[in-house]
Design a protein around this motif. Structure first.
Motif, PDB file in Angstrom:
ATOM      1  N   ASP A 162       0.872  -1.264   0.050  1.00  0.00           N
ATOM      2  CA  ASP A 162       0.026   0.103  -0.056  1.00  0.00           C
ATOM      3  C   ASP A 162       0.945   1.323  -0.159  1.00  0.00           C
ATOM      4  OD1 ASP A 162      -2.485  -1.402  -0.278  1.00  0.00           O
ATOM      5  OD2 ASP A 162      -2.738  -1.104   1.966  1.00  0.00           O
ATOM      6  N   GLU A 163       1.909   1.168   0.573  1.00  0.00           N
ATOM      7  CA  GLU A 163       2.888   2.422   0.671  1.00  0.00           C
ATOM      8  C   GLU A 163       3.299   2.555  -0.584  1.00  0.00           C
ATOM      9  OE1 GLU A 163       6.242   4.813   1.527  1.00  0.00           O
ATOM     10  OE2 GLU A 163       6.358   2.663   1.025  1.00  0.00           O
ATOM     11  N   ALA A 164       3.942   1.874  -1.138  1.00  0.00           N
ATOM     12  CA  ALA A 164       4.599   1.761  -2.537  1.00  0.00           C
ATOM     13  C   ALA A 164       3.501   2.178  -3.536  1.00  0.00           C
ATOM     14  CB  ALA A 164       5.119   0.661  -2.866  1.00  0.00           C
ATOM     15  N   ALA A 165       2.164   1.721  -3.465  1.00  0.00           N
ATOM     16  CA  ALA A 165       1.137   2.039  -4.230  1.00  0.00           C
ATOM     17  C   ALA A 165       0.730   3.648  -4.185  1.00  0.00           C
ATOM     18  CB  ALA A 165      -0.003   1.217  -4.075  1.00  0.00           C
ATOM     19  N   PHE A 166       0.872   3.950  -2.841  1.00  0.00           N
ATOM     20  CA  PHE A 166       0.605   5.219  -2.774  1.00  0.00           C
ATOM     21  C   PHE A 166       1.501   6.214  -3.397  1.00  0.00           C
ATOM     22  CE2 PHE A 166       1.750   9.113  -0.107  1.00  0.00           C
ATOM     23  CZ  PHE A 166       0.506   9.882  -0.373  1.00  0.00           C
ATOM     24  N   ARG A 167       2.790   6.009  -3.194  1.00  0.00           N
ATOM     25  CA  ARG A 167       3.924   6.706  -3.839  1.00  0.00           C
ATOM     26  C   ARG A 167       3.744   6.943  -5.285  1.00  0.00           C
ATOM     27  NH1 ARG A 167       9.229   4.879  -2.846  1.00  0.00           N
ATOM     28  NH2 ARG A 167       8.548   2.493  -1.767  1.00  0.00           N
ATOM     29  N   LEU A 168       3.493   5.953  -6.020  1.00  0.00           N
ATOM     30  CA  LEU A 168       3.391   5.636  -7.144  1.00  0.00           C
ATOM     31  C   LEU A 168       2.041   6.585  -7.935  1.00  0.00           C
ATOM     32  CD1 LEU A 168       4.150   4.451 -10.143  1.00  0.00           C
ATOM     33  CD2 LEU A 168       2.704   2.531  -9.570  1.00  0.00           C
ATOM     34  N   ALA A 169       1.067   6.453  -7.046  1.00  0.00           N
ATOM     35  CA  ALA A 169      -0.215   7.106  -7.639  1.00  0.00           C
ATOM     36  C   ALA A 169      -0.036   8.755  -7.249  1.00  0.00           C
ATOM     37  CB  ALA A 169      -1.274   6.767  -6.624  1.00  0.00           C
ATOM     38  N   ASP A 170       0.965   8.857  -6.107  1.00  0.00           N
ATOM     39  CA  ASP A 170       1.190  10.338  -5.920  1.00  0.00           C
ATOM     40  C   ASP A 170       1.711  11.107  -6.820  1.00  0.00           C
ATOM     41  OD1 ASP A 170       1.386  12.825  -4.306  1.00  0.00           O
ATOM     42  OD2 ASP A 170       3.536  11.900  -3.997  1.00  0.00           O
ATOM     43  N   LEU A 171       3.171  10.243  -7.581  1.00  0.00           N
ATOM     44  CA  LEU A 171       3.902  10.777  -8.434  1.00  0.00           C
ATOM     45  C   LEU A 171       3.116  10.976  -9.689  1.00  0.00           C
ATOM     46  CD1 LEU A 171       6.874  11.094  -9.347  1.00  0.00           C
ATOM     47  CD2 LEU A 171       7.003   8.730 -10.138  1.00  0.00           C
ATOM     48  N   GLU A 172       1.990  10.120 -10.124  1.00  0.00           N
ATOM     49  CA  GLU A 172       1.318  10.201 -11.245  1.00  0.00           C
ATOM     50  C   GLU A 172       0.657  11.821 -11.073  1.00  0.00           C
ATOM     51  OE1 GLU A 172      -2.300   8.327 -12.503  1.00  0.00           O
ATOM     52  OE2 GLU A 172      -1.354   7.735 -14.372  1.00  0.00           O
ATOM     53  N   ASN A 173       0.085  11.782  -9.987  1.00  0.00           N
ATOM     54  CA  ASN A 173      -0.982  12.819  -9.573  1.00  0.00           C
ATOM     55  C   ASN A 173      -0.313  14.114  -9.651  1.00  0.00           C
ATOM     56  OD1 ASN A 173      -3.312  11.116  -9.903  1.00  0.00           O
ATOM     57  ND2 ASN A 173      -3.196  10.731  -7.640  1.00  0.00           N
ATOM     58  N   ARG A 174       0.988  14.236  -9.309  1.00  0.00           N
ATOM     59  CA  ARG A 174       1.749  15.434  -9.182  1.00  0.00           C
ATOM     60  C   ARG A 174       1.379  16.505 -10.496  1.00  0.00           C
ATOM     61  NH1 ARG A 174       7.095  14.380  -5.643  1.00  0.00           N
ATOM     62  NH2 ARG A 174       6.222  12.761  -4.397  1.00  0.00           N
ATOM     63  N   ALA A 175       1.493  15.791 -11.528  1.00  0.00           N
ATOM     64  CA  ALA A 175       1.583  16.488 -12.837  1.00  0.00           C
ATOM     65  C   ALA A 175       0.282  16.891 -13.326  1.00  0.00           C
ATOM     66  CB  ALA A 175       2.341  15.840 -13.929  1.00  0.00           C
ATOM     67  N   ARG A 176      -0.779  16.147 -12.566  1.00  0.00           N
ATOM     68  CA  ARG A 176      -2.443  16.427 -13.020  1.00  0.00           C
ATOM     69  C   ARG A 176      -2.802  17.861 -12.624  1.00  0.00           C
ATOM     70  NH1 ARG A 176      -2.502  12.634 -17.196  1.00  0.00           N
ATOM     71  NH2 ARG A 176      -1.832  10.482 -16.596  1.00  0.00           N
ATOM     72  N   LYS A 177      -3.324  18.456 -13.453  1.00  0.00           N
ATOM     73  CA  LYS A 177      -3.989  19.679 -13.155  1.00  0.00           C
ATOM     74  C   LYS A 177      -5.405  19.494 -12.661  1.00  0.00           C
ATOM     75  CE  LYS A 177      -1.214  22.811 -16.313  1.00  0.00           C
ATOM     76  NZ  LYS A 177      -1.468  23.576 -17.362  1.00  0.00           N
ATOM     77  N   ASP A 178      -5.873  18.493 -12.803  1.00  0.00           N
ATOM     78  CA  ASP A 178      -7.282  18.332 -12.646  1.00  0.00           C
ATOM     79  C   ASP A 178      -7.533  17.290 -11.204  1.00  0.00           C
ATOM     80  OD1 ASP A 178      -6.147  16.011 -13.668  1.00  0.00           O
ATOM     81  OD2 ASP A 178      -7.964  15.092 -14.532  1.00  0.00           O
TER      82      ASP A 178
END
Length: 361
Positions: A162-178
């Protein structure tokens, strides 16, 4: 993706690859594979030897772990659920805010960038859950329901805790304006409790973020929905101004005035939406909320609300209104019967609600 984020993503996936179990067998109808090209007729023995050496070298690199095989699946999106740890709210996705992605998928004949999923167990309705690629999942689902029933959801399987999944999802979302600041802030606050034992420093180190910036995000996450409702949309709540609002709410003397003003603003926003009019701008909402304590302090003190009978005698008086409740005095000798007092109480509560001092605030 910026180089720094790209390096972070590569490190994240490589960390998980070291402990990853073998990738499950891919269903026959979902395999994505390219057959190796056959040698062209008439190729020289030397060329064949070079090709064989190249293949042997590639296999050796794969066996040694220098190169990692990545399995991509073609999935029915109905069999894939969204991981609850993702910041993006699936309920907020719609055709309008996914239109550009939908058009791109149609133009390219399918989804070109795979999502990241992980296999799940114990859920009879789903086989995988999306870690990164929520918008792609929604768009493919929409396309399947709207004239493209054969469109498949392309995904890469990863073994992540779960922690690694959170880091991966966070990385993708950082560049998302929406993905709004508020969505990310609340996602960080939940992750802080769930994955990092409420240790802010450790979380900042793992995400490679500034501790000060992360602290501000956690602070903004604490703003209640009653205050957020004053804005036309949660997406209007930006980090910098919202942090100032969160600090103001820490003042026990200012908080009641801000809450009352937020209740009035929320009512106004609902009325504007119902009338099809433009909502109150976020900057104006913020100004009214931050000014509320000063305005309340400078406003002339209102006389206590009193309900009188037709003979001019007070039957009910509001003595105080605070966060604990409303104190009401029923006057003896007013001549009011039980029915009149009941009506007096209804009128009083309605008056307080209109003034933003009701029991529901």
């Amino acid at each position: 993706m910026a180089r720094k984020q790209s390096d972070y993503l590569a490190a994240l996936l490589s960390d998980e690859a070291e402990t990853a179990a073998p990738v499950p067998a891919v269903p026959e109808e979902t395999k994505v594979a390219e057959p190796a090209p056959s040698p062209a007729p008439g190729r020289s023995d030397r060329a064949r030897g070079t090709t064989l050496l190249g293949r042997e070298s590639a296999l050796a690199r794969l066996a040694s772990g220098e190169v990692r095989q990545v399995t991509q699946l073609l999935l029915d999106p109905a069999k894939v659920r969204i991981w609850t740890g993702n910041a993006r709210h699936q309920a907020l996705l719609n055709e309008e805010n996914c239109r550009e992605l939908i058009d791109s998928i149609i133009a390219e004949g399918g989804q070109k960038v795979p999502a990241v999923v992980r296999r799940i167990e114990g859920d009879p309705e789903h086989d995988y859950e999306v870690i990164a690629g929520t918008r792609r999942h929604w768009s493919i689902s929409w396309l399947r329901a709207n004239s493209y029933p054969d469109m498949m959801f392309v995904a890469q399987v990863a073994q992540l805790d779960d922690e690694a999944a959170f880091r991966l999802a966070d990385l993708e979302n950082r560049a998302r304006k929406d993905v709004s600041d508020l969505e990310r802030a609340r996602n960080y606050a939940e992750a802080l409790r769930t994955h990092y034992g409420s240790h802010l420093t450790r979380m900042a180190e793992r995400l490679k973020l500034s501790k000060g910036w992360l602290s501000k995000m956690i602070k903004v996450a604490g703003i209640s929905d009653a205050i957020i409702d004053a804005f036309a949309s949660p997406a209007d709540v930006l980090l910098k101004p919202a942090y100032a609002l969160a600090q103001a709410l820490d003042d026990a003397r200012a908080a009641p005035a801000i809450s009352s003003e937020a209740s009035r603003l929320a009512s106004e926003q609902r009325a504007l939406r119902a009338a099809g009019a433009s909502p109150i701008a976020a900057s104006d909402v913020l100004k009214r909320l931050l000014d509320a304590p000063r305005v309340a302090q400078s406003a002339p003190r209102q006389e206590p609300y009193s309900w009188t009978t037709r003979h001019g005698r007070p039957a009910l008086t509001v003595q105080s209104v605070n966060r604990q409740g409303v104190t009401i005095r029923l006057h003896a000798g007013s001549g009011a019967d039980v029915e009149m007092l009941t009506q007096a109480l209804r009128d009083t509560l309605e008056h307080l609600e209109q003034q933003g001092m009701g029991l529901q605030r």
